[in-house]
Design an enzyme around this catalytic site. Structure first.
Site, PDB file in Angstrom:
ATOM      1  N   TYR A  96       0.835  -1.197   0.000  1.00  0.00           N
ATOM      2  CA  TYR A  96       0.000   0.000   0.000  1.00  0.00           C
ATOM      3  C   TYR A  96       0.865   1.241   0.000  1.00  0.00           C
ATOM      4  O   TYR A  96       1.874   1.303   0.708  1.00  0.00           O
ATOM      5  CB  TYR A  96      -0.904   0.047   1.238  1.00  0.00           C
ATOM      6  CG  TYR A  96      -1.943  -1.035   1.297  1.00  0.00           C
ATOM      7  CD1 TYR A  96      -2.688  -1.389   0.181  1.00  0.00           C
ATOM      8  CD2 TYR A  96      -2.198  -1.711   2.479  1.00  0.00           C
ATOM      9  CE1 TYR A  96      -3.658  -2.371   0.244  1.00  0.00           C
ATOM     10  CE2 TYR A  96      -3.166  -2.697   2.546  1.00  0.00           C
ATOM     11  CZ  TYR A  96      -3.890  -3.024   1.428  1.00  0.00           C
ATOM     12  OH  TYR A  96      -4.851  -3.988   1.486  1.00  0.00           O
ATOM     13  N   GLY A 107       5.996   2.609  -4.451  1.00  0.00           N
ATOM     14  CA  GLY A 107       5.626   1.230  -4.758  1.00  0.00           C
ATOM     15  C   GLY A 107       6.793   0.448  -5.339  1.00  0.00           C
ATOM     16  O   GLY A 107       7.016  -0.708  -4.988  1.00  0.00           O
ATOM     17  N   LYS A 108       7.538   1.088  -6.196  1.00  0.00           N
ATOM     18  CA  LYS A 108       8.717   0.441  -6.788  1.00  0.00           C
ATOM     19  C   LYS A 108       9.749   0.106  -5.712  1.00  0.00           C
ATOM     20  O   LYS A 108      10.314  -0.987  -5.701  1.00  0.00           O
ATOM     21  CB  LYS A 108       9.345   1.359  -7.845  1.00  0.00           C
ATOM     22  CG  LYS A 108      10.575   0.776  -8.487  1.00  0.00           C
ATOM     23  CD  LYS A 108      11.173   1.698  -9.526  1.00  0.00           C
ATOM     24  CE  LYS A 108      12.407   1.025 -10.124  1.00  0.00           C
ATOM     25  NZ  LYS A 108      13.045   1.826 -11.146  1.00  0.00           N
ATOM     26  N   ASN A 134      -9.134  -3.997 -10.478  1.00  0.00           N
ATOM     27  CA  ASN A 134      -8.130  -3.019 -10.045  1.00  0.00           C
ATOM     28  C   ASN A 134      -7.043  -2.916 -11.118  1.00  0.00           C
ATOM     29  O   ASN A 134      -5.959  -3.486 -11.011  1.00  0.00           O
ATOM     30  CB  ASN A 134      -7.537  -3.411  -8.689  1.00  0.00           C
ATOM     31  CG  ASN A 134      -6.654  -2.333  -8.105  1.00  0.00           C
ATOM     32  OD1 ASN A 134      -6.258  -1.388  -8.787  1.00  0.00           O
ATOM     33  ND2 ASN A 134      -6.327  -2.487  -6.834  1.00  0.00           N
ATOM     34  N   ASN A 136      -5.145  -0.424 -12.148  1.00  0.00           N
ATOM     35  CA  ASN A 136      -3.879   0.233 -11.806  1.00  0.00           C
ATOM     36  C   ASN A 136      -2.913  -0.745 -11.163  1.00  0.00           C
ATOM     37  O   ASN A 136      -1.733  -0.791 -11.521  1.00  0.00           O
ATOM     38  CB  ASN A 136      -4.118   1.427 -10.879  1.00  0.00           C
ATOM     39  CG  ASN A 136      -4.722   2.599 -11.596  1.00  0.00           C
ATOM     40  OD1 ASN A 136      -4.620   2.730 -12.814  1.00  0.00           O
ATOM     41  ND2 ASN A 136      -5.374   3.473 -10.848  1.00  0.00           N
ATOM     42  N   TYR A 141       1.840  -4.589 -11.358  1.00  0.00           N
ATOM     43  CA  TYR A 141       2.416  -5.931 -11.224  1.00  0.00           C
ATOM     44  C   TYR A 141       2.859  -6.493 -12.574  1.00  0.00           C
ATOM     45  O   TYR A 141       3.862  -7.206 -12.647  1.00  0.00           O
ATOM     46  CB  TYR A 141       1.429  -6.872 -10.520  1.00  0.00           C
ATOM     47  CG  TYR A 141       1.173  -6.451  -9.100  1.00  0.00           C
ATOM     48  CD1 TYR A 141       2.218  -6.318  -8.185  1.00  0.00           C
ATOM     49  CD2 TYR A 141      -0.108  -6.156  -8.649  1.00  0.00           C
ATOM     50  CE1 TYR A 141       1.994  -5.914  -6.881  1.00  0.00           C
ATOM     51  CE2 TYR A 141      -0.349  -5.754  -7.339  1.00  0.00           C
ATOM     52  CZ  TYR A 141       0.712  -5.632  -6.470  1.00  0.00           C
ATOM     53  OH  TYR A 141       0.492  -5.229  -5.184  1.00  0.00           O
ATOM     54  N   LYS A 143       4.186  -4.791 -14.963  1.00  0.00           N
ATOM     55  CA  LYS A 143       5.502  -4.199 -15.244  1.00  0.00           C
ATOM     56  C   LYS A 143       6.626  -4.974 -14.565  1.00  0.00           C
ATOM     57  O   LYS A 143       7.763  -4.961 -15.040  1.00  0.00           O
ATOM     58  CB  LYS A 143       5.548  -2.745 -14.786  1.00  0.00           C
ATOM     59  CG  LYS A 143       4.756  -1.809 -15.663  1.00  0.00           C
ATOM     60  CD  LYS A 143       4.812  -0.390 -15.138  1.00  0.00           C
ATOM     61  CE  LYS A 143       3.895   0.523 -15.913  1.00  0.00           C
ATOM     62  NZ  LYS A 143       3.845   1.881 -15.362  1.00  0.00           N
TER      63      LYS A 143
END
Length: 174
Positions: A96, A107-108, A134, A136, A141, A143
């Site tokens: 999150y 996030g990365k 979801n 986005n 994921y 990627k």
């Protein structure tokens, strides 16, 4: 500057706030208030998160800007996907990022920490569940090379929703 560190027990309340805010921001518009309340009171209760902190095989990590939690990650050992991935797999149970830190590579950074942990633990697979709507999260994921390998029901109050199960070979990440 964002720093990644392992969570401490004293971080649970702040993590809880980030989890609730992130979940509400992402899913409140597409779920009833009753279902949201039921889920949040169960999944993100203080006692639930304290139990998860001490759960065997649990790994919690924070992304922080100073004292403020920008996001967090939880990995756990779960047998749910064992029939498809074998016993040497870890679930990315939560990742999150607070809305104030979206699109800032938090996030990365958390995903990189999850991968580092999996490599250190000599894990073969990282897997997760993501809601089928979801988009986005699915793009994020994707990627990272995660691929769908199944589905399961995610119970949102009285609404059974479909989560896609995604997997990634840790060997491919090294």
């Amino acid at each position: 500057m964002i720093e990644i560190r392992e969570a401490k027990f004293s971080d649970i309340q702040a993590m809880r706030e980030v989890a609730i805010q992130s979940f509400v921001d992402t899913f409140a518009e597409v779920n009833t208030p009753e279902n949201m309340s039921t889920f949040l009171n169960s999944a993100y209760s203080q006692s639930q998160l304290e139990g998860e902190y001490y759960e065997k095989g649990s790994f919690l990590c924070l992304a922080c800007e100073g004292e403020r939690i920008a996001g967090f990650l939880r990995l756990r050992i779960s047998s749910e996907a064992e029939d498809k991935l074998g016993a040497n797999a870890i679930e990315l149970h939560r990742l999150y990022v607070h809305k104030d830190f979206q699109n800032q590579r938090v996030g990365k950074m958390l995903m990189q920490k999850a991968i580092e942990h999996a490599i250190e633990q000599k894990i073969e697979w990282i897997w997760l569940g993501v809601w089928e709507h979801n988009l986005n999260a699915q793009r994020f994921y994707s990627k990272w090379g995660f691929e769908k390998f199944g589905e399961h029901v995610f119970q949102m109050g009285d609404d059974p929703q479909v989560d896609w199960l995604l997997k990634k070979s840790v060997e491919e990440l090294t």
